[in-house]
Design an enzyme around this catalytic site. Sequence first.
Site, short mmCIF file in Angstrom:
data_model
loop_
_atom_site.label_atom_id
_atom_site.label_comp_id
_atom_site.label_asym_id
_atom_site.label_seq_id
_atom_site.Cartn_x
_atom_site.Cartn_y
_atom_site.Cartn_z
N PHE A 35 0.83 -1.21 0.00
CA PHE A 35 0.00 0.00 0.00
C PHE A 35 0.86 1.25 0.00
CE2 PHE A 35 0.71 -0.47 4.54
CZ PHE A 35 0.82 0.83 4.99
N LYS A 36 2.11 1.13 0.41
CA LYS A 36 3.01 2.28 0.49
C LYS A 36 3.43 2.80 -0.89
CE LYS A 36 4.48 0.29 4.75
NZ LYS A 36 4.83 -1.07 5.03
N ASP A 37 3.12 2.03 -1.95
CA ASP A 37 3.45 2.48 -3.29
C ASP A 37 2.83 3.85 -3.59
OD1 ASP A 37 5.03 0.32 -4.21
OD2 ASP A 37 3.24 -0.84 -4.69
#
Length: 188
Positions: free
Chosen positions: A106-108
């Site tokens: 999700f950090k993308d």
Amino acid sequence: MLYYSLNRQSAPADFRTAAVAGQAPDGGLYFPESIPRFPAGFVESLASLSPADIAYTTLQPYVGDTMPEAVLREICAAAVDFPFPLVPVTEQISALELFHGPTLAFKDVGARFMSRCLGYFSRHETRPVTVLVATSGDTGGAVASGFLGVPGVEVVILYFGQGKPSARTATHGLGPERNRPGGARQFR
């Protein structure tokens, strides 16, 4: 929009200053002075908006006038150029899957947004902006991927935790070979 230090010992800063500094001079984290409301009808129109338009409308109040509208729109489009499926869990509950990006984390989204902002802000600087990442998991890979090829920004990834990271995590975190011109270094 201005950001204040949670330690309340530094002057407020705009988005550019807060993003480039990363931390207030007093050591505190920056926090927005207010949380803006969405424009009227925005939530009702989400289904008809592109991910880039949703990102722009959400982030523009936080960025303010620190970059032109066209630049922010371009950054938002580049940050969310992969699917975000809304998957039904029950008839009344759905889950937004944020793990379909380049590193499956999700950090993308955040890494890609921040990399492009820092690239824009550092375009006229003589020294690169350095991003220091401390992680024991997938944050390093998302940051390495998100900042790949962004001029004016250098990334240093530190792995913490029990022993050393797994081979998969370390390789993932180091990113593509072209992301490490000096080669990967392991410090013990």
